[in-house]
Design a protein around this motif. Sequence first.
Motif, PDB file in Angstrom:
ATOM      1  N   PRO A  24       0.902  -1.065  -0.477  1.00 31.29           N
ATOM      2  CA  PRO A  24      -0.423  -0.104   0.349  1.00 31.29           C
ATOM      3  C   PRO A  24       0.747   1.067  -0.155  1.00 31.29           C
ATOM      4  O   PRO A  24       0.535   2.322  -0.732  1.00 31.29           O
ATOM      5  CB  PRO A  24      -0.937  -0.224   1.277  1.00 31.29           C
ATOM      6  N   ASP A  25       1.859   1.303   0.960  1.00 29.62           N
ATOM      7  CA  ASP A  25       2.719   2.548   0.489  1.00 29.62           C
ATOM      8  C   ASP A  25       3.405   2.458  -0.636  1.00 29.62           C
ATOM      9  O   ASP A  25       4.825   3.609  -0.637  1.00 29.62           O
ATOM     10  CB  ASP A  25       3.932   2.511   2.119  1.00 29.62           C
ATOM     11  N   ALA A  26       3.705   1.523  -1.006  1.00 22.52           N
ATOM     12  CA  ALA A  26       4.202   1.453  -2.928  1.00 22.52           C
ATOM     13  C   ALA A  26       4.151   1.907  -4.214  1.00 22.52           C
ATOM     14  O   ALA A  26       3.971   2.096  -4.813  1.00 22.52           O
ATOM     15  CB  ALA A  26       5.465   0.680  -2.697  1.00 22.52           C
ATOM     16  N   ALA A  27       2.695   1.734  -3.368  1.00 18.61           N
ATOM     17  CA  ALA A  27       1.427   1.520  -4.600  1.00 18.61           C
ATOM     18  C   ALA A  27       1.101   2.647  -4.748  1.00 18.61           C
ATOM     19  O   ALA A  27       0.750   3.903  -3.938  1.00 18.61           O
ATOM     20  CB  ALA A  27       0.400   0.472  -5.037  1.00 18.61           C
ATOM     21  N   THR A  28       0.316   2.990  -5.843  1.00 18.09           N
ATOM     22  CA  THR A  28      -0.423   4.808  -6.399  1.00 18.09           C
ATOM     23  C   THR A  28      -1.796   3.925  -5.913  1.00 18.09           C
ATOM     24  O   THR A  28      -2.608   2.993  -6.652  1.00 18.09           O
ATOM     25  CB  THR A  28      -0.238   4.982  -7.772  1.00 18.09           C
ATOM     26  N   ALA A  29      -2.579   4.791  -5.347  1.00 17.89           N
ATOM     27  CA  ALA A  29      -4.016   4.275  -4.955  1.00 17.89           C
ATOM     28  C   ALA A  29      -5.255   5.380  -6.604  1.00 17.89           C
ATOM     29  O   ALA A  29      -4.403   6.730  -5.927  1.00 17.89           O
ATOM     30  CB  ALA A  29      -4.114   5.010  -3.590  1.00 17.89           C
ATOM     31  N   ALA A  30      -5.186   5.290  -6.879  1.00 16.94           N
ATOM     32  CA  ALA A  30      -6.065   5.603  -7.799  1.00 16.94           C
ATOM     33  C   ALA A  30      -7.981   6.160  -7.210  1.00 16.94           C
ATOM     34  O   ALA A  30      -8.364   5.485  -6.478  1.00 16.94           O
ATOM     35  CB  ALA A  30      -6.514   5.157  -9.131  1.00 16.94           C
ATOM     36  N   THR A  31      -7.828   7.632  -8.024  1.00 16.68           N
ATOM     37  CA  THR A  31      -9.285   8.613  -6.852  1.00 16.68           C
ATOM     38  C   THR A  31     -10.060   7.681  -8.046  1.00 16.68           C
ATOM     39  O   THR A  31     -10.486   7.317  -8.662  1.00 16.68           O
ATOM     40  CB  THR A  31      -9.479   9.840  -7.492  1.00 16.68           C
ATOM     41  N   SER A  32     -11.487   7.218  -6.782  1.00 16.08           N
ATOM     42  CA  SER A  32     -12.030   6.138  -7.524  1.00 16.08           C
ATOM     43  C   SER A  32     -13.133   7.242  -8.024  1.00 16.08           C
ATOM     44  O   SER A  32     -13.609   8.359  -7.540  1.00 16.08           O
ATOM     45  CB  SER A  32     -13.120   5.529  -6.906  1.00 16.08           C
ATOM     46  N   LYS A  33     -13.432   7.500  -9.717  1.00 16.50           N
ATOM     47  CA  LYS A  33     -14.836   8.613  -9.797  1.00 16.50           C
ATOM     48  C   LYS A  33     -15.657   7.545 -11.238  1.00 16.50           C
ATOM     49  O   LYS A  33     -15.565   6.646 -11.485  1.00 16.50           O
ATOM     50  CB  LYS A  33     -14.080   8.754 -11.011  1.00 16.50           C
ATOM     51  N   ALA A  89       5.822  -0.089 -20.276  1.00 18.85           N
ATOM     52  CA  ALA A  89       5.906  -0.436 -19.126  1.00 18.85           C
ATOM     53  C   ALA A  89       4.614  -1.792 -18.636  1.00 18.85           C
ATOM     54  O   ALA A  89       3.501  -1.545 -19.673  1.00 18.85           O
ATOM     55  CB  ALA A  89       5.086   1.212 -17.959  1.00 18.85           C
ATOM     56  N   ILE A  90       4.575  -2.259 -18.367  1.00 24.69           N
ATOM     57  CA  ILE A  90       2.968  -3.422 -17.429  1.00 24.69           C
ATOM     58  C   ILE A  90       2.711  -3.089 -16.024  1.00 24.69           C
ATOM     59  O   ILE A  90       3.819  -2.262 -15.246  1.00 24.69           O
ATOM     60  CB  ILE A  90       3.557  -4.537 -17.354  1.00 24.69           C
ATOM     61  N   THR A  91       1.813  -2.414 -15.733  1.00 23.53           N
ATOM     62  CA  THR A  91       0.898  -1.872 -14.820  1.00 23.53           C
ATOM     63  C   THR A  91       0.312  -2.403 -14.001  1.00 23.53           C
ATOM     64  O   THR A  91      -0.694  -3.861 -14.725  1.00 23.53           O
ATOM     65  CB  THR A  91       0.476  -0.382 -14.431  1.00 23.53           C
ATOM     66  N   ALA A  92       0.387  -3.031 -12.794  1.00 23.48           N
ATOM     67  CA  ALA A  92      -0.783  -3.762 -11.798  1.00 23.48           C
ATOM     68  C   ALA A  92      -1.228  -3.229 -11.307  1.00 23.48           C
ATOM     69  O   ALA A  92      -1.167  -2.270 -10.381  1.00 23.48           O
ATOM     70  CB  ALA A  92      -0.089  -5.413 -11.142  1.00 23.48           C
ATOM     71  N   VAL A  93      -2.888  -3.696 -11.586  1.00 26.38           N
ATOM     72  CA  VAL A  93      -4.387  -2.464 -10.411  1.00 26.38           C
ATOM     73  C   VAL A  93      -5.175  -4.036  -9.605  1.00 26.38           C
ATOM     74  O   VAL A  93      -5.427  -4.914 -10.112  1.00 26.38           O
ATOM     75  CB  VAL A  93      -4.892  -2.225 -11.069  1.00 26.38           C
ATOM     76  N   ARG A  94      -4.806  -3.398  -8.487  1.00 31.45           N
ATOM     77  CA  ARG A  94      -5.559  -4.095  -7.998  1.00 31.45           C
ATOM     78  C   ARG A  94      -6.122  -3.574  -7.175  1.00 31.45           C
ATOM     79  O   ARG A  94      -5.948  -2.471  -5.796  1.00 31.45           O
ATOM     80  CB  ARG A  94      -4.734  -5.316  -6.499  1.00 31.45           C
ATOM     81  N   GLY A  95      -8.022  -3.854  -6.985  1.00 27.89           N
ATOM     82  CA  GLY A  95      -8.668  -2.641  -6.558  1.00 27.89           C
ATOM     83  C   GLY A  95      -8.729  -1.674  -6.419  1.00 27.89           C
ATOM     84  O   GLY A  95      -8.609  -1.455  -7.748  1.00 27.89           O
ATOM     85  N   HIS A  96      -7.987  -0.394  -5.689  1.00 26.93           N
ATOM     86  CA  HIS A  96      -7.818   1.083  -6.190  1.00 26.93           C
ATOM     87  C   HIS A  96      -6.409   1.619  -6.178  1.00 26.93           C
ATOM     88  O   HIS A  96      -5.511   2.557  -6.670  1.00 26.93           O
ATOM     89  CB  HIS A  96      -8.867   2.118  -5.572  1.00 26.93           C
ATOM     90  N   GLN A  97      -5.624  -0.200  -5.738  1.00 27.79           N
ATOM     91  CA  GLN A  97      -4.040   0.114  -6.007  1.00 27.79           C
ATOM     92  C   GLN A  97      -2.731  -0.221  -7.204  1.00 27.79           C
ATOM     93  O   GLN A  97      -4.007  -1.286  -7.926  1.00 27.79           O
ATOM     94  CB  GLN A  97      -3.606  -0.655  -4.646  1.00 27.79           C
ATOM     95  N   GLN A  98      -2.461   0.655  -7.664  1.00 25.04           N
ATOM     96  CA  GLN A  98      -2.012   0.674  -8.437  1.00 25.04           C
ATOM     97  C   GLN A  98      -0.263   0.689  -8.739  1.00 25.04           C
ATOM     98  O   GLN A  98       0.174   0.889  -7.709  1.00 25.04           O
ATOM     99  CB  GLN A  98      -2.314   1.368  -9.959  1.00 25.04           C
ATOM    100  N   LYS A  99       0.385   0.096  -9.658  1.00 22.16           N
ATOM    101  CA  LYS A  99       1.931  -0.193  -9.599  1.00 22.16           C
ATOM    102  C   LYS A  99       2.797  -0.762 -10.868  1.00 22.16           C
ATOM    103  O   LYS A  99       2.334  -1.656 -11.239  1.00 22.16           O
ATOM    104  CB  LYS A  99       2.541  -0.401  -8.484  1.00 22.16           C
ATOM    105  N   ARG A 100       3.416   0.134 -11.577  1.00 22.96           N
ATOM    106  CA  ARG A 100       4.081  -1.075 -11.967  1.00 22.96           C
ATOM    107  C   ARG A 100       5.117  -1.455 -11.900  1.00 22.96           C
ATOM    108  O   ARG A 100       5.918  -1.463 -11.524  1.00 22.96           O
ATOM    109  CB  ARG A 100       4.928   0.668 -13.190  1.00 22.96           C
ATOM    110  N   VAL A 101       4.840  -2.755 -12.546  1.00 25.77           N
ATOM    111  CA  VAL A 101       5.840  -3.756 -11.866  1.00 25.77           C
ATOM    112  C   VAL A 101       6.830  -4.433 -13.240  1.00 25.77           C
ATOM    113  O   VAL A 101       7.202  -5.404 -13.000  1.00 25.77           O
ATOM    114  CB  VAL A 101       4.435  -4.584 -11.646  1.00 25.77           C
TER     115      VAL A 101
END
Length: 374
Positions: A24-33, A89-101
């Motif tokens: 969580p502290d390394a991933a980006t949280a996307a704003t839910s819209k 890049a490849i980004t992984a998204v789980r829930g509202h957390q995202q990170k370039r893996v």
Amino acid sequence: MVRLKLWSAGVAVAVAGLVVASTPDAATAATSKTRAEGMTVIATGLDNPRGLAVTPEGVVLVAEAGRGGQAPCFVGGQDQVFCLGATGAITAVRGHQQKRVVTGLPSLGTPTQSEVLGPHDIALTPAGPLVTIGLGTDPQRRAQLGTAGALIGQTVRLGPSGANSFADLAGWEAANNPDSDQPGAGPDSNPYGLVPYRDGAVVTDAGGNTLLRLDRRGRISPLAVFPTTPTPSPFGGPNIPMQFVPTTVTTGPGGALYVGQLTGFPFPVGGAKVWRVTPGQAPTVYAEGFTNIADIAFDHKGRLLVLEITANGLLSGDPTGALIRVERDGSRSELARAGLITPTGLAVARDGTIYISNKGTMVGQGEVLRLLVR
């Protein structure tokens, strides 16, 4: 250098040798819209997001074509200059957390970033996680990029040591050019759509107008070569040969392959089709009347989903896309339009949730949308 990153949040997801986890502290949280009824933004800030894959655990993997780079460069089609950078890049998204893996994949872009080619699709196959890397021109021009551009025009395999060549589609096109008997069909390669198939994968070459099978060792064999279609010229006069431009492939009812086409110039409204391909047989039309298909998929009830990158046509100047569902009886429902801006990728999770790459031709503005439908 291609880098693979670990992402962990108490749950690690093994993706055929590529470990994707969430912190969580390394991933980006996307704003839910919320965009339309049932549609939510779950990832933002992406660079030209294209194809999607969903792991059995529900992690969404996004192929980002990147933003090109500064050099080396070559002059491609229509005298456009494309320059190389390691920005795919490849980004992984789980829930509202995202990170370039995965970072450092090759990307080609014009100086204004008006057109970018790079990682176009991702698939989790028996041969491992595979990614198509676009080229969009005569394969001979790839040599101008030097060793830094060696993976351009290929399907690459991701693993602990990074990204490595799996199948050289541009090289195959240069050696074979199977549509050479068609008007204006010099060697051209742009690896695009990708789907797991048997012990390997099937890929579309949007530049070569071909559907190709890759076995578990990356050996290439042709499944279909798609012809040009005589089409009225927007300038009047005789018909012009419209290229097929296959952008997407998926598996569907009966175990057959289904291919969607963008179409080439003049990109006629309603001129794109979905074709059914059974190896060893001639392709047949499965559904038609679409405009500039970017991606297709079947939902958990076996209904065809068609994503149009521009519902009013690429020449209209209107970037609004559309998602259409074809029912089993052939009737159609438009599932989404408002909020879809040049959408480019589509995937369906095991629970029926639909994911869409949105703003797929934009740098830093790309999104992943989640759509819940009945």
